[in-house]
Design a protein around this motif. Structure first.
Motif, mmCIF file in Angstrom:
data_model
loop_
_atom_site.group_PDB
_atom_site.id
_atom_site.type_symbol
_atom_site.label_atom_id
_atom_site.label_comp_id
_atom_site.label_asym_id
_atom_site.label_seq_id
_atom_site.Cartn_x
_atom_site.Cartn_y
_atom_site.Cartn_z
ATOM 1 N N UNK A 255 7.513 -1.679 3.696
ATOM 2 C CA UNK A 255 7.293 -2.433 4.939
ATOM 3 C C UNK A 255 7.920 -3.829 4.879
ATOM 4 N N UNK A 256 8.241 -4.375 6.039
ATOM 5 C CA UNK A 256 8.862 -5.698 6.115
ATOM 6 C C UNK A 256 7.794 -6.787 6.011
ATOM 7 N N UNK A 257 8.149 -7.880 5.351
ATOM 8 C CA UNK A 257 7.290 -9.039 5.322
ATOM 9 C C UNK A 257 6.106 -8.965 4.383
ATOM 10 N N UNK A 258 6.030 -7.924 3.570
ATOM 11 C CA UNK A 258 4.943 -7.803 2.600
ATOM 12 C C UNK A 258 5.518 -7.696 1.197
ATOM 13 N N UNK A 259 4.711 -8.105 0.222
ATOM 14 C CA UNK A 259 5.161 -8.020 -1.167
ATOM 15 C C UNK A 259 5.317 -6.562 -1.563
ATOM 16 N N UNK A 260 6.348 -6.220 -2.349
ATOM 17 C CA UNK A 260 6.518 -4.822 -2.776
ATOM 18 C C UNK A 260 5.319 -4.345 -3.582
ATOM 19 N N UNK A 261 4.939 -3.078 -3.356
ATOM 20 C CA UNK A 261 3.837 -2.485 -4.081
ATOM 21 C C UNK A 261 4.274 -1.934 -5.427
ATOM 22 N N UNK B 295 8.636 5.939 -8.108
ATOM 23 C CA UNK B 295 8.475 5.495 -9.500
ATOM 24 C C UNK B 295 7.313 4.521 -9.600
ATOM 25 N N UNK B 296 6.601 4.588 -10.721
ATOM 26 C CA UNK B 296 5.540 3.637 -11.009
ATOM 27 C C UNK B 296 6.174 2.363 -11.569
ATOM 28 N N UNK B 297 6.066 1.272 -10.825
ATOM 29 C CA UNK B 297 6.699 0.013 -11.214
ATOM 30 C C UNK B 297 5.670 -1.018 -11.659
ATOM 31 N N UNK B 298 4.507 -0.556 -12.076
ATOM 32 C CA UNK B 298 3.426 -1.492 -12.402
ATOM 33 C C UNK B 298 3.646 -2.211 -13.725
ATOM 34 N N UNK C 252 15.030 0.395 0.405
ATOM 35 C CA UNK C 252 13.919 0.275 -0.529
ATOM 36 C C UNK C 252 12.593 0.355 0.226
ATOM 37 N N UNK C 253 11.626 1.002 -0.389
ATOM 38 C CA UNK C 253 10.292 1.055 0.194
ATOM 39 C C UNK C 253 9.263 1.127 -0.932
ATOM 40 N N UNK C 254 8.023 0.846 -0.608
ATOM 41 C CA UNK C 254 6.985 0.839 -1.638
ATOM 42 C C UNK C 254 5.618 1.027 -1.014
ATOM 43 N N UNK C 255 4.632 1.233 -1.885
ATOM 44 C CA UNK C 255 3.255 1.379 -1.435
ATOM 45 C C UNK C 255 2.281 0.900 -2.493
ATOM 46 N N UNK C 256 1.019 0.752 -2.093
ATOM 47 C CA UNK C 256 -0.009 0.295 -3.033
ATOM 48 C C UNK C 256 -0.344 1.359 -4.069
ATOM 49 N N UNK C 257 -0.176 2.616 -3.686
ATOM 50 C CA UNK C 257 -0.396 3.739 -4.584
ATOM 51 C C UNK C 257 0.474 4.884 -4.100
ATOM 52 N N UNK C 258 0.347 6.065 -4.729
ATOM 53 C CA UNK C 258 1.225 7.189 -4.384
ATOM 54 C C UNK C 258 1.033 7.625 -2.937
#
Length: 605
Positions: free
Chosen positions: A212-218, A241-244, A176-182
């Motif tokens: 990233x490890x140790x941060x809240x999912x974006x 995917x947009x998970x907002x 799993x991975x994520x970001x603040x925006x695309x």
């Protein structure tokens, strides 16, 4: 260690009945003290299992009965606030009595109280459950009672056995991975790819689940399910995917007709909560539970076919229930549950209407009475309810209305065969449903009457979360949930799954998760207008048909990935057990078959 024969301590707390006076007096066993015990863990008595027993160890001081509300002579009432109260011998006997009550079926939870321990003004309270159910319920197990210790001392606690961590790079796992925006998600993915390409394959199972490890999912998320050799390619091709704005989750539980040989066997002994839950259900079935497990794990040598009600109903209940417990163990909190036919009892169990032991007894009663009914069956017909009314004859009836142009018929074998021939002659598509009993037809009336009598002794409660009933097509009322007649008539009544699904999807746009085999309910839900328009969505937990053991795990992980990319955070330690747990247990089909054969030989000896 076989958890089904053990008891587990899941909570231990030292409580004080009140503020300490200037000259503290010893706490004595009294009605007020029992009230404190019932509330020791922050739950109201209404939240405790209906079959909760309070067990009090006695000694000379506690018997003095000097408290203001104690019963003369130290005797306590045998019932307090609706719960059984028992006084037992000393500390060495009271925990043993808890184990005995749990495994004889007279209690689902034992609250063991030591008054005046560890000091005269306090009470030590233990919460004790059957070990398999404690693991299935996601309880923190403080230890397993060692019942082999000498009988004159309190049984010590032994650690819960854990298998070694898995290191098989050919098992599917979740990334799993994520970001603040695309743009941030794309950056994280680009940093992830070289790590996956360069890691030694033996290290692959131990990689972090989220990046990233140790941060809240974006709010922009990606997920991949892969083995080591394909990890980099799978991550590269995955869609973000947009998970907002996550849709709430509702769980659906299928009924008879969804079963197939070897269903969900790839999770057994390879996922701890699922394994414990299946074992807990089958343990309540006694010797028959051993035979059901043997037939399940070695379907090619099964003594009774999977479509026979004696196998289909109890095993399907066990699988649905175990899958539900596993998903709840991920941290998923559904806003509603919905069951189809026998699946409604699973939904009710998870919603707190009935205890697991009593639910299994309800299944057992249904099976016992169903086998006394002459053979029958069920047909799935591509037609509307109105179109089929002219074809109903004898005891053939509308068994279920599942979706538009998807109706099921049921009845005794002869009349049902005649109806099938007429339908095919008129160019309707009619397919036999895997079932050997005419459920949801008048032919089952004698069975319905018999199980109602059996259900009258079972404690039933109102649901603790919204439960949509296929028999009313709407939310189950507290009165229905507590009615033995309501549950008994499910054997004969029509299932209006379409109407119940309409009500559920009208209340909110939800992500439906089918918690069971074969994806039958997923197919019905995909035909619903809400899902077709994209307002709602549906994801199955298991494959549509029997495959490899690894395919079961891969399918479950794919569902977990879908829940995460929807925007729901998961307990990743719990999810990671799907590829790290179970290496200390048999893992090959051949070993499973050997165990099944051994169990069958023991029981037939």
């Amino acid at each position: 260690m076989s958890l089904t024969s053990h008891s587990a301590v899941v909570r231990r707390l030292i409580v004080s009945p009140g503020s300490a006076p200037r000259q503290p007096a010893r706490v004595v066993a009294s009605a007020a003290g029992v009230s404190v015990v019932l509330r020791a863990f922050g739950r109201s008595p209404e939240e405790l299992p209906a079959r909760t027993v309070v067990l009090i160890g006695t000694d000379a001081d506690a018997d003095s009965g000097t408290g203001a509300d104690s019963v003369p002579g130290g005797a306590l009432p045998t019932e307090h606030e609706g719960f059984t109260v028992r006084t037992v011998g000393g500390p060495g006997q009271v925990l043993r009595r808890a184990h005995q009550e749990l495994h004889e079926g007279t209690a689902d939870l034992a609250l063991v109280a030591e008054f005046g321990a560890p000091d005269p003004q306090t009470i030590t309270v233990y919460a004790v459950k059957r070990a398999a159910e404690a693991v299935a319920d996601g309880d923190t197990v403080l230890g397993i009672l060692d019942m082999f210790a000498p009988g004159d001392v309190a049984p010590p606690l032994r650690p819960l056995w854990q298998p070694p961590r898995g290191t098989d790079p050919d098992r599917h796992r979740l990334i799993l991975w994520s970001g603040r925006d695309a743009a941030d998600e794309a950056r994280v993915r680009e940093e992830l790819l070289p790590m996956l390409s360069g890691v030694h394959r033996e290290r692959f199972p131990a990689l972090p689940v989220t990046v990233p490890c140790g941060t809240a999912p974006g709010p922009v998320r990606g997920a991949a399910v892969a083995v080591s050799a394909l990890a980099s390619r799978t991550v590269h091709r995955a869609r973000a995917a947009d998970a907002s704005r996550p849709r709430p989750i509702a769980l659906m539980f299928p009924g008879q007709g969804s079963q197939h040989a070897g269903m969900a066997a790839g999770l057994y002994r390879r996922e701890p909560v699922f394994t414990a839950a299946v074992d807990a259900v089958l343990a309540h079935l006694g010797e028959e539970g051993h035979l059901i497990r043997a037939d399940w794990l070695d379907p090619n040598r099964a003594t009774i076919g999977i479509d026979d009600v004696r196998r289909a109903q109890p095993l399907l209940f066990a699988i649905d229930y175990a899958l539900g417990r596993m998903v709840l163990g991920w941290g998923v909190r559904p806003v509603a549950v919905l069951g189809h036919s026998a699946g409604e009892l699973v939904a009710a169990t998870l919603a707190g209407v009935v205890s697991l032991r009593d639910a299994v007894e309800m299944v057992r009663a249904r099976v016992r009475e169903a086998v006394r009914i002459p053979a029958g069956g069920m047909l799935a017909v591509a037609a509307s309810e109105e179109q089929l009314l002219p074809y109903l004859t004898g005891d053939v009836a509308i068994a279920a209305v599942n979706a538009n142009q998807q109706v099921m018929l049921a009845g005794s074998q002869g009349p049902l065969d005649a109806v099938r021939d007429r339908l095919k002659a008129d160019r309707f598509t009619a397919v036999a449903v895997p079932a050997s009993s005419p459920f949801h037809s008048p032919a089952m009336a004698p069975a319905s009457d018999a199980v109602e009598t059996a259900y009258r002794d079972i404690p039933l409660r109102e649901p603790r979360l919204p439960l949509y009933s296929g028999y009313t097509g709407t939310l189950m009322s507290p009165e229905e949930a507590r009615s033995p007649r309501f549950w008994a008539r499910q054997i004969t009544d029509t299932v209006y799954f379409r109407d119940a699904l309409d009500e559920l999807l009208a209340a909110d746009d939800v992500l439906l998760v089918e918690v069971g085999p074969r994806q039958t309910l997923t197919a019905f839900a995909r035909r619903h207008r809400s899902v077709r328009l994209g307002a709602g969505a549906v994801v199955p937990l298991l494959p549509a048909r029997r495959g490899t053991l690894e395919a079961d795990r891969q399918s479950v992980l794919t569902a977990a990935a879908r829940i995460w990319t929807e925007g729901h955070d998961l307990d990743l330690d719990a999810v990671s057990r799907l590829w790290t747990w179970g290496t200390g247990r048999p893992t090959s089909p051949a070993e499973d078959a050997d165990i099944a054969v051994a169990a069958r030989e023991v029981l037939h000896a």
